[in-house]
Enzyme design. Structure first.
Site, short mmCIF file in Angstrom:
data_model
loop_
_atom_site.label_atom_id
_atom_site.label_comp_id
_atom_site.label_asym_id
_atom_site.label_seq_id
_atom_site.Cartn_x
_atom_site.Cartn_y
_atom_site.Cartn_z
N ASP A 129 65.26 51.18 12.28
CA ASP A 129 66.54 50.50 12.03
C ASP A 129 67.05 50.78 10.62
O ASP A 129 66.29 50.78 9.66
CB ASP A 129 66.31 48.99 12.21
CG ASP A 129 67.57 48.19 12.00
OD1 ASP A 129 68.53 48.42 12.75
OD2 ASP A 129 67.61 47.35 11.08
N GLU A 174 68.01 55.21 13.37
CA GLU A 174 69.32 54.60 13.55
C GLU A 174 70.19 55.03 12.37
O GLU A 174 70.08 54.49 11.26
CB GLU A 174 69.23 53.07 13.60
CG GLU A 174 70.53 52.48 14.10
CD GLU A 174 71.08 51.32 13.27
OE1 GLU A 174 72.17 50.83 13.61
OE2 GLU A 174 70.43 50.91 12.29
#
Ligand code: GLC
Length: 574
Positions: free
Chosen positions: A240, A282
């Protein structure tokens, strides 16, 4: 452990940290991890044509991890075999950013299930050849994570896990070059923490404390977490907010060259310890920043990246009926390093950001700011003649920037067709939904569905009643999955039409071209509403035409295309 690999890891570690302080800790983590066993899959397994992913929140899909396990058959029926799970770890009761504020990486949140359920799910998936991707939220923790609690209690070792400052002098210096992620809802990049009378860096929300990767202990902690779940049988990890993990005063703290070294290091480490594990970065950034996260053939970084620009370009084509930006994106797909692949998708849990290629827009005579305004008003539904029903996300009056939220079906016009009881709009929206999925399944890479889109789930407005969520329009497309609606796939219904068309397309894809090593050539010269490209593998050469408009179009060779039609032809193999 392979000595040569360790030497390479050591050299890169030294390059990143400027010394070998802390390398022994890393070595200890690696030695411990190398004693565990991990799933082994064939090399480059993630480039296989047959992989079909679905992104879902277990608790929204089927109440919890156990419910998800019970309903794996539904997903297999569709053709899904790779579960991209949204954050499942312990999170604060409220203000948890949908799980992106992690309070404990080693515990499943009680609202999502428990550790036993997770293990049972992983085993069940592995038995039926399904893979799981877990999100290890790399950039930050919740402010009630034990590390943060110890930092608040004054423990210097743990304050060093974060970016902590005595007063606001340095934060103010940082702010001069730092952009805002959530300018509307969470302005600023630092938060004053009364318990320790200090400031902490919080790039996202005030309750998400940025981890300090300049402290090698943080890297060791996060790797230990990754190995723990890899040893349980997880083969893919989402990293992330990867571009944000290295902060340096005087920069915008995004995509710093050291972030690339760190992702390279994490990949090298995984290849040494658990070679079947793949990393999904990401990277939701402007086009020029995304591709570098694949690294090169010699020095690969992430195995997988979201194909975010193609996703935004697809929606752009739908609104403008002009596919030129999308043609450019498809051209880029033709030249990727061979150790990597894109995750292609139409929707995800986040907003659609309109980070399109500005230079190309200008060359087409469009002003990027005006164009952005057109797109978000179009998909919000306020633009005259728009078929879409969405909501703005983080409108920034200073830059006129805003993003878009809404489910795929609602953005394609299905919801408006119901609200206005418009039969033609209904027919057109169904065609749009089919067109987008056909394109998704034609592209090389892993196609990823967003749970609910396979049955045309509409926007869910219930978040507006929740004080905790009402300012975050992303909850518009994070509604609970309805099995009652899914069961309508068994009778004559629009759910059935969408579900069956996706199921059929996926079955065809698995038998079709070998996409991992296929050549793609974009065909220019048709009407701008027509996207045309060829995909050629070692046996076949297919030419595709996608009509991104509600008008009949005539191709150069005289063939007529219906609104939103897709045509496929076999060309001679060259
Ligand atoms: C990622 C997630 C997003 C979250 C953010 C902060 O971008 O996709 O949902 O808000 O990280 O953790």
């Amino acid at each position: 452990m392979n000595t040569k690999a360790i030497q390479q890891i050591r050299a890169l570690f030294q390059e990143i940290y400027g010394s070998l302080d802390g390398f022994d800790d890393l070595l200890t983590v690696l030695q411990k991890a190398s004693k565990c066993s991990y799933r082994t899959k064939k090399k480059n397994w993630y480039r296989d044509n047959n992989i079909v992913a679905m992104m879902l929140y277990p608790q929204l899909f089927a109440k919890n991890l156990s419910g998800l396990k019970t309903n794996l058959d539904y997903l297999s029926e569709l053709g899904v075999n790779f579960l991209h799970l949204m954050p499942i770890f312990k999170m604060p009761k409220e203000r948890n950013d949908g799980g992106y504020a992690v309070s404990d990486f080693m515990q499943v949140d009680a609202r999502v299930g428990n550790n036993k359920q997770l293990l049972a799910l992983i085993d069940a998936c592995n038995q039926q050849g399904m893979d799981i991707c877990l999100d290890i939220v790399l950039n930050h923790t919740a402010d009630d994570h034990p590390w943060a609690m110890k930092a608040k209690a004054g423990e210097a070792d743990y304050q060093n896990y974060y970016h902590v400052f005595q007063d606001d002098t340095i934060p103010k210096q940082y702010e001069q070059t730092l952009p805002q992620v959530f300018p509307e809802t969470e302005p600023g990049n630092f938060t004053y923490v009364a318990e320790m009378n200090q400031y902490v860096m919080t790039t996202f929300h005030s309750y998400q404390w940025d981890l300090n990767y300049a402290n090698p202990k943080v890297l060791c902690e996060m790797l230990s977490i990754l190995f723990h779940y890899a040893a349980m049988g997880v083969c893919a990890f989402r990293l992330d907010a990867l571009p944000y993990i290295w902060k340096e005063l005087g920069t915008n703290c995004r995509n710093h060259p050291t972030v690339h070294k760190l992702s390279r290091l994490i990949r090298m480490i995984c290849e040494t310890i658990c070679p079947s594990v793949v990393l999904l970065g990401e990277v939701v950034m402007e086009p020029k920043y995304v591709l570098p996260y694949f690294g090169t053939d010699e020095e690969p970084e992430c195995h997988l990246l979201y194909n975010v620009i193609t996703m935004a370009s697809i929606w752009n084509s739908l609104a403008t009926r002009d596919t030129r930006l999308l043609q450019e994106q498809i051209g880029i797909l033709a030249n990727l390093p061979s150790n990597n692949t894109y995750v292609n998708y139409l929707r995800c849990h986040d907003d659609i950001g309109w980070g399109l290629n500005e230079a190309t827009l200008r060359s087409m005579g469009s002003d990027p700011v005006e164009h952005k305004k057109f797109l978000y008003t179009f998909f919000e539904g306020s633009y005259p003649g728009s078929f879409s029903m969405g909501k703005l996300y983080n409108y920034d009056p200073n830059t006129s920037d805003a993003r878009t939220c809404g489910t795929l079906a609602s953005l394609c016009g299905l919801e408006k067709a119901f609200v206005t009881d418009d039969e033609v709009m209904f027919v057109m929206s169904m065609k749009r939904i089919e067109l987008l999925h056909k394109l998704l399944f034609t592209l090389p890479g892993i196609p990823m569905l967003y749970s609910g889109d396979e049955i045309g789930q509409l926007n869910d407005y219930s978040y507006l009643k929740s004080p905790d969520k009402q300012d975050d329009s992303r909850y518009l497309h994070r509604g609970s999955f309805s099995f009652a609606d899914a069961n309508k796939r068994k009778e004559a219904s629009y759910q059935r039409r969408i579900f069956e068309s996706i199921r059929t397309m996926l079955a065809l894809r698995s038998k079709g071209l070998k996409l991992a090593n296929a050549n793609i050539t974009v065909n220019h010269g048709e009407d701008v509403s027509i996207l045309s490209f060829n995909v050629q593998d070692s046996k076949k050469n297919l030419r595709y035409y996608f009509n991104f408009s509600e008008h009949y179009k005539t191709l150069q060779d005289g063939t007529e295309m219906k609104p939103y039609e897709v045509l496929t032809r076999e060309d001679p193999h060259v």
